[in-house]
Scaffold this motif. Structure first.
Motif, PDB file in Angstrom:
ATOM      1  N   VAL A 276       6.329   7.003  -7.465  1.00 58.01           N
ATOM      2  CA  VAL A 276       4.919   7.170  -7.126  1.00 58.01           C
ATOM      3  C   VAL A 276       4.514   8.575  -7.545  1.00 58.01           C
ATOM      4  O   VAL A 276       5.166   9.557  -7.157  1.00 58.01           O
ATOM      5  CB  VAL A 276       4.672   6.966  -5.624  1.00 58.01           C
ATOM      6  CG1 VAL A 276       3.201   7.240  -5.281  1.00 58.01           C
ATOM      7  CG2 VAL A 276       5.060   5.550  -5.205  1.00 58.01           C
ATOM      8  N   TYR A 277       3.444   8.664  -8.352  1.00 61.03           N
ATOM      9  CA  TYR A 277       2.963   9.950  -8.836  1.00 61.03           C
ATOM     10  C   TYR A 277       1.610  10.284  -8.219  1.00 61.03           C
ATOM     11  O   TYR A 277       0.695   9.450  -8.224  1.00 61.03           O
ATOM     12  CB  TYR A 277       2.772   9.920 -10.359  1.00 61.03           C
ATOM     13  CG  TYR A 277       4.015   9.658 -11.157  1.00 61.03           C
ATOM     14  CD1 TYR A 277       4.829  10.699 -11.595  1.00 61.03           C
ATOM     15  CD2 TYR A 277       4.369   8.354 -11.512  1.00 61.03           C
ATOM     16  CE1 TYR A 277       5.957  10.462 -12.357  1.00 61.03           C
ATOM     17  CE2 TYR A 277       5.497   8.105 -12.274  1.00 61.03           C
ATOM     18  CZ  TYR A 277       6.288   9.158 -12.691  1.00 61.03           C
ATOM     19  OH  TYR A 277       7.407   8.914 -13.453  1.00 61.03           O
ATOM     20  N   LYS A 278       1.480  11.482  -7.698  1.00 56.61           N
ATOM     21  CA  LYS A 278       0.170  12.051  -7.356  1.00 56.61           C
ATOM     22  C   LYS A 278      -0.313  12.726  -8.628  1.00 56.61           C
ATOM     23  O   LYS A 278       0.251  13.735  -9.037  1.00 56.61           O
ATOM     24  CB  LYS A 278       0.318  13.062  -6.218  1.00 56.61           C
ATOM     25  CG  LYS A 278      -0.915  13.885  -5.929  1.00 56.61           C
ATOM     26  CD  LYS A 278      -0.569  15.047  -5.005  1.00 56.61           C
ATOM     27  CE  LYS A 278      -1.716  16.017  -4.850  1.00 56.61           C
ATOM     28  NZ  LYS A 278      -1.333  17.221  -4.068  1.00 56.61           N
TER      29      LYS A 278
ATOM     30  N   LEU B 164       7.473  10.325  -4.694  1.00 55.51           N
ATOM     31  CA  LEU B 164       8.314   9.338  -4.021  1.00 55.51           C
ATOM     32  C   LEU B 164       9.076   8.551  -5.068  1.00 55.51           C
ATOM     33  O   LEU B 164       8.502   8.140  -6.084  1.00 55.51           O
ATOM     34  CB  LEU B 164       7.471   8.379  -3.176  1.00 55.51           C
ATOM     35  CG  LEU B 164       8.236   7.270  -2.427  1.00 55.51           C
ATOM     36  CD1 LEU B 164       9.101   7.885  -1.322  1.00 55.51           C
ATOM     37  CD2 LEU B 164       7.278   6.235  -1.850  1.00 55.51           C
ATOM     38  N   THR B 165      10.360   8.340  -4.848  1.00 57.96           N
ATOM     39  CA  THR B 165      11.154   7.464  -5.707  1.00 57.96           C
ATOM     40  C   THR B 165      12.019   6.561  -4.845  1.00 57.96           C
ATOM     41  O   THR B 165      12.452   6.944  -3.749  1.00 57.96           O
ATOM     42  CB  THR B 165      12.064   8.257  -6.673  1.00 57.96           C
ATOM     43  OG1 THR B 165      12.976   9.065  -5.898  1.00 57.96           O
ATOM     44  CG2 THR B 165      11.255   9.141  -7.598  1.00 57.96           C
ATOM     45  N   GLN B 166      12.251   5.356  -5.343  1.00 56.92           N
ATOM     46  CA  GLN B 166      13.184   4.442  -4.695  1.00 56.92           C
ATOM     47  C   GLN B 166      13.610   3.390  -5.700  1.00 56.92           C
ATOM     48  O   GLN B 166      13.004   3.242  -6.764  1.00 56.92           O
ATOM     49  CB  GLN B 166      12.553   3.779  -3.468  1.00 56.92           C
ATOM     50  CG  GLN B 166      11.437   2.795  -3.777  1.00 56.92           C
ATOM     51  CD  GLN B 166      10.955   2.092  -2.510  1.00 56.92           C
ATOM     52  OE1 GLN B 166      10.481   2.748  -1.582  1.00 56.92           O
ATOM     53  NE2 GLN B 166      11.072   0.767  -2.481  1.00 56.92           N
ATOM     54  N   SER B 167      14.652   2.665  -5.383  1.00 57.50           N
ATOM     55  CA  SER B 167      15.160   1.628  -6.273  1.00 57.50           C
ATOM     56  C   SER B 167      14.480   0.303  -5.952  1.00 57.50           C
ATOM     57  O   SER B 167      14.169   0.002  -4.788  1.00 57.50           O
ATOM     58  CB  SER B 167      16.674   1.491  -6.100  1.00 57.50           C
ATOM     59  OG  SER B 167      17.191   0.505  -6.955  1.00 57.50           O
ATOM     60  N   VAL B 168      14.246  -0.488  -6.997  1.00 56.50           N
ATOM     61  CA  VAL B 168      13.654  -1.817  -6.815  1.00 56.50           C
ATOM     62  C   VAL B 168      14.254  -2.741  -7.860  1.00 56.50           C
ATOM     63  O   VAL B 168      14.542  -2.322  -8.983  1.00 56.50           O
ATOM     64  CB  VAL B 168      12.115  -1.764  -6.921  1.00 56.50           C
ATOM     65  CG1 VAL B 168      11.682  -1.342  -8.316  1.00 56.50           C
ATOM     66  CG2 VAL B 168      11.492  -3.088  -6.552  1.00 56.50           C
TER      67      VAL B 168
ATOM     68  N   VAL C 102       4.742   8.189   1.673  1.00 53.52           N
ATOM     69  CA  VAL C 102       5.101   9.436   0.991  1.00 53.52           C
ATOM     70  C   VAL C 102       5.360  10.494   2.059  1.00 53.52           C
ATOM     71  O   VAL C 102       4.438  10.869   2.797  1.00 53.52           O
ATOM     72  CB  VAL C 102       3.976   9.903   0.058  1.00 53.52           C
ATOM     73  CG1 VAL C 102       4.337  11.241  -0.581  1.00 53.52           C
ATOM     74  CG2 VAL C 102       3.695   8.857  -1.009  1.00 53.52           C
ATOM     75  N   PRO C 103       6.589  10.965   2.208  1.00 56.31           N
ATOM     76  CA  PRO C 103       6.857  12.010   3.210  1.00 56.31           C
ATOM     77  C   PRO C 103       6.023  13.262   2.930  1.00 56.31           C
ATOM     78  O   PRO C 103       5.841  13.650   1.769  1.00 56.31           O
ATOM     79  CB  PRO C 103       8.357  12.294   3.029  1.00 56.31           C
ATOM     80  CG  PRO C 103       8.903  11.069   2.362  1.00 56.31           C
ATOM     81  CD  PRO C 103       7.805  10.585   1.467  1.00 56.31           C
ATOM     82  N   ALA C 104       5.543  13.874   3.974  1.00 58.03           N
ATOM     83  CA  ALA C 104       4.719  15.080   3.810  1.00 58.03           C
ATOM     84  C   ALA C 104       5.460  16.154   3.036  1.00 58.03           C
ATOM     85  O   ALA C 104       4.859  16.888   2.230  1.00 58.03           O
ATOM     86  CB  ALA C 104       4.285  15.605   5.177  1.00 58.03           C
TER      87      ALA C 104
ATOM     88  N   GLY D 134       0.828  -1.199   0.000  1.00 57.30           N
ATOM     89  CA  GLY D 134       0.000   0.000   0.000  1.00 57.30           C
ATOM     90  C   GLY D 134       0.859   1.245   0.000  1.00 57.30           C
ATOM     91  O   GLY D 134       2.093   1.170   0.025  1.00 57.30           O
ATOM     92  N   ILE D 135       0.205   2.388  -0.050  1.00 63.54           N
ATOM     93  CA  ILE D 135       0.890   3.683  -0.038  1.00 63.54           C
ATOM     94  C   ILE D 135       0.191   4.573   0.972  1.00 63.54           C
ATOM     95  O   ILE D 135      -1.024   4.805   0.877  1.00 63.54           O
ATOM     96  CB  ILE D 135       0.856   4.366  -1.421  1.00 63.54           C
ATOM     97  CG1 ILE D 135       1.445   3.455  -2.501  1.00 63.54           C
ATOM     98  CG2 ILE D 135       1.621   5.692  -1.387  1.00 63.54           C
ATOM     99  CD1 ILE D 135       1.245   3.972  -3.911  1.00 63.54           C
ATOM    100  N   THR D 136       0.943   5.059   1.941  1.00 64.27           N
ATOM    101  CA  THR D 136       0.398   6.018   2.904  1.00 64.27           C
ATOM    102  C   THR D 136       0.887   7.416   2.550  1.00 64.27           C
ATOM    103  O   THR D 136       1.812   7.586   1.755  1.00 64.27           O
ATOM    104  CB  THR D 136       0.819   5.672   4.342  1.00 64.27           C
ATOM    105  OG1 THR D 136       2.260   5.720   4.434  1.00 64.27           O
ATOM    106  CG2 THR D 136       0.331   4.284   4.728  1.00 64.27           C
ATOM    107  N   GLY D 137       0.240   8.426   3.154  1.00 61.94           N
ATOM    108  CA  GLY D 137       0.607   9.805   2.857  1.00 61.94           C
ATOM    109  C   GLY D 137      -0.017  10.311   1.579  1.00 61.94           C
ATOM    110  O   GLY D 137       0.372  11.355   1.057  1.00 61.94           O
ATOM    111  N   ARG D 138      -1.021   9.575   1.055  1.00 63.46           N
ATOM    112  CA  ARG D 138      -1.691   9.996  -0.172  1.00 63.46           C
ATOM    113  C   ARG D 138      -2.781  11.020   0.139  1.00 63.46           C
ATOM    114  O   ARG D 138      -3.354  11.038   1.218  1.00 63.46           O
ATOM    115  CB  ARG D 138      -2.351   8.788  -0.862  1.00 63.46           C
ATOM    116  CG  ARG D 138      -1.391   7.762  -1.389  1.00 63.46           C
ATOM    117  CD  ARG D 138      -2.138   6.544  -1.942  1.00 63.46           C
ATOM    118  NE  ARG D 138      -2.946   5.904  -0.924  1.00 63.46           N
ATOM    119  CZ  ARG D 138      -4.253   5.682  -1.005  1.00 63.46           C
ATOM    120  NH1 ARG D 138      -4.918   6.059  -2.101  1.00 63.46           N
ATOM    121  NH2 ARG D 138      -4.907   5.092  -0.032  1.00 63.46           N
ATOM    122  N   ASP D 139      -3.078  11.848  -0.843  1.00 58.67           N
ATOM    123  CA  ASP D 139      -4.274  12.682  -0.823  1.00 58.67           C
ATOM    124  C   ASP D 139      -5.314  11.904  -1.622  1.00 58.67           C
ATOM    125  O   ASP D 139      -5.220  11.791  -2.848  1.00 58.67           O
ATOM    126  CB  ASP D 139      -3.995  14.037  -1.477  1.00 58.67           C
ATOM    127  CG  ASP D 139      -5.187  14.986  -1.425  1.00 58.67           C
ATOM    128  OD1 ASP D 139      -6.332  14.494  -1.320  1.00 58.67           O
ATOM    129  OD2 ASP D 139      -4.984  16.208  -1.511  1.00 58.67           O
TER     130      ASP D 139
END
Length: 554
Positions: free
Chosen positions: A344-346, A352-356, A371-373, A298-303
């Motif tokens: 991750v795009y709003k 948010l970006t990270q390596s995978v 997602v940091p505020a 999941g993704i937290t910090g979303r609007d």
């Protein structure tokens, strides 16, 4: 491994062949008996391979250059206009063309230098499947164009210029007599918004079903020309690399499958399962067993007012999916092995970006992404804000229209006009685009409290793309003028006039000193936004930029 024909030539030996002409020559032999009329199979008419799908579709491919020379559905010819056939790129020269039949599949291979193009047919299907392998820059762009006879699918859509004879810009933007504009660029759609593009009469539909764009460039929000209609005929495209308003380097490799599909009038969805292609001798083909999956809890910090898209990208491939609205869960399947940047795009704003890393046959499971505020500029406390931060100009004046019309279109509201903070029309009254020669110097009126007047504040202007290095320079109360900011990296081609606001999102920040403000809290302050640049020409081709949001921070 299974044999692919009665000749005794096995798939392993075909894949092991390194010389292009040798491989295709092997394919061109008597690999199966040809079909009788109205049954699945192929014949050779001397100039073309003629493929009958055993359904309602018969098509021909030139043995000389790999052109699609005929596309007959239920007895009606759809292919061709202006003496031109359908083909990869702008048409190939003399090529090596071979054919094989293996059970319920027919494969035609076209080799032209380092380019390989494939056509495939399946028994009982009204589709022409295609793959294209491009390995170097000897091919200028990656596209297939299906040319369609005039008069079969008349329309008056934004990408049709049959009834728009007046040229507005370059040789590809036109105006009708009523002032509405038309261009093949005006598709309205981002790549993630469609799976097929075409036309229907209600009883017959002709569509290009796109690939997953694994080897394309530009990401999920890229806009490109998809089709056109003119007096000569129509064109349907699968474009895998297009330099116009492009933000990424080109990717190489085997691109596809994509398909031409005929229907009884309805629009097709995405392509059905194509695992049958695993046994075909397609250069650099990777089947399902050689691919992997990334799944996010999941993704937290979303609007939750906005859609979130998750993308993977590296220099070799790209993928994307929409995160689940309820919790942000996502699953990306069928990815080539490798290390990717996950974004991750709003809406279209990266938050948010990270390596995978993806492994063949495996699933990379990610714990909940937070997602940091501070990564979402909408979370910053603002004295006032025009529009929300989404990475798009959506909500601004003329924003929706600009995905399918030229700025000069009669339907566009005035590009000038100032706005007042607190009026309730700040966003809808502010133009989505600013140009040096059209509306530079637009003014925002606002008041500040006594406490706010006593301190310096940061002003932010977010942009989504720019033309000719256009960037905002501000003047506050005619007493403070910002420095001209350096231009960020943006595409060098047209964008604002051909239906695309998508470039590289960038935020300009300006530190406005307290001395710049009015001294009376009851007096309006003025913010004038100019477009700075020495590039561009005039009017809507002068230097310009697309706006995402503007705010004054507390």
């Amino acid at each position: 491994m299974p044999e692919i024909s009665r000749s005794g030539i096995k798939r392993r030996s075909l894949l092991a062949t390194t010389a292009a002409t040798t491989a295709v020559a092997a394919l061109a032999g008597p690999l199966s008996s040809t079909a009788s009329a109205a049954t699945f199979g192929y014949t050779d008419d001397g100039s073309n391979y003629v493929v009958d799908t055993g359904a309602s579709l018969v098509f021909k491919v030139s043995k000389t250059n790999g052109d699609l020379t005929s596309l007959v559905y239920n007895g009606t010819e759809y292919q061709g206009y202006g003496g031109k056939n359908s083909h990869i790129e702008s048409g190939l020269g003399t090529s090596t063309v071979g054919i094989l039949q293996s059970g319920t599949t027919i494969l035609i291979t076209v080799v032209y230098g380092t380019l390989r193009h494939y056509y495939a047919a399946r028994s009982g299907e009204n589709r022409v499947y295609m793959w294209t392998q491009i390995t170097d820059d000897s091919v200028a762009s990656s596209r297939y164009i299906l040319r369609v006879k005039a008069g079969l699918f008349l329309n008056d859509e934004p990408d049709s210029y049959t009834y728009a004879p007046t040229t507005v810009e370059a040789s590809d933007v036109f105006a009708k007599a009523d002032g509405q504009t038309r261009s093949k660029h005006y598709s309205r759609l981002r790549v993630k918004d469609y799976s097929a593009i075409g036309w229907t009469t209600g009883s017959v539909g002709l569509y290009m079903v796109r690939s997953n764009h694994e080897k394309a460039a530009g990401g999920p929000f890229y806009r490109s020309l998809l089709r056109h209609q003119s007096a000569d005929g129509g064109g349907l495209y699968e474009i895998l690399h297009y330099a116009q308003n492009q933000t990424e380097d080109r990717r190489y490799g085997l691109q596809g499958p994509y398909a031409i599909e005929l229907t009884a009038g309805g629009a097709p969805g995405a392509l059905p399962d194509t695992s049958w292609a695993d046994s075909l001798p397609l250069s650099n083909y990777v089947g399902a067993s050689g691919r992997g999956r990334v799944a996010g809890v999941g993704i937290t910090g979303r609007d939750t007012a906005y859609t979130y898209t998750v993308g993977l990208a590296n220099s070799a491939a790209q993928y994307w999916t929409t995160a689940r609205a309820s919790d942000g869960y996502f699953s990306l399947t069928g990815a080539l092995p490798g290390t990717y940047t996950l974004t991750v795009y709003k809406e279209e704003l990266a938050v948010l970006t990270q390596s995978v890393t993806v492994t063949a046959g495996g699933t990379t499971t990610l714990n909940t992404l937070a997602v940091p505020a501070s990564n979402d500029p909408s979370n910053a406390t603002a004295i006032w804000r025009i529009n929300d931060w989404t990475g798009t100009p959506a909500g601004f004046k003329n924003a929706d229209l600009m995905t399918y019309a030229h700025p000069s279109d009669v339907r566009a509201a005035s590009w000038t006009g100032n706005v007042v903070i607190g009026s309730g029309t700040e966003t809808s009254g502010f133009p989505c685009y600013l140009w040096k020669d059209v509306n530079s110097g637009i003014t925002v009126y606002f008041k500040l409290t006594a406490a706010q007047l006593a301190t310096a504040h940061t002003l932010r202007i977010g942009v989504t793309t720019a033309y000719a290095n256009g960037r905002p320079q501000i003047v506050v109360n005619d007493t403070y003028t910002s420095a001209v900011p350096s231009p960020p990296t943006q595409p060098s081609t047209r964008s604002l006039t051909n239906g695309s606001y998508r470039g590289n999102n960038y935020t300009f920040t300006y530190s406005v000193p307290a001395s710049a403000w009015q001294t009376d809290a009851g007096t309006y302050n003025t913010l004038k936004i100019y477009v700075a640049s020495g590039s561009g020409t005039t009017s809507y081709l002068s230097a310009g930029t697309s706006i995402d949001a503007i705010d004054l921070l507390a």
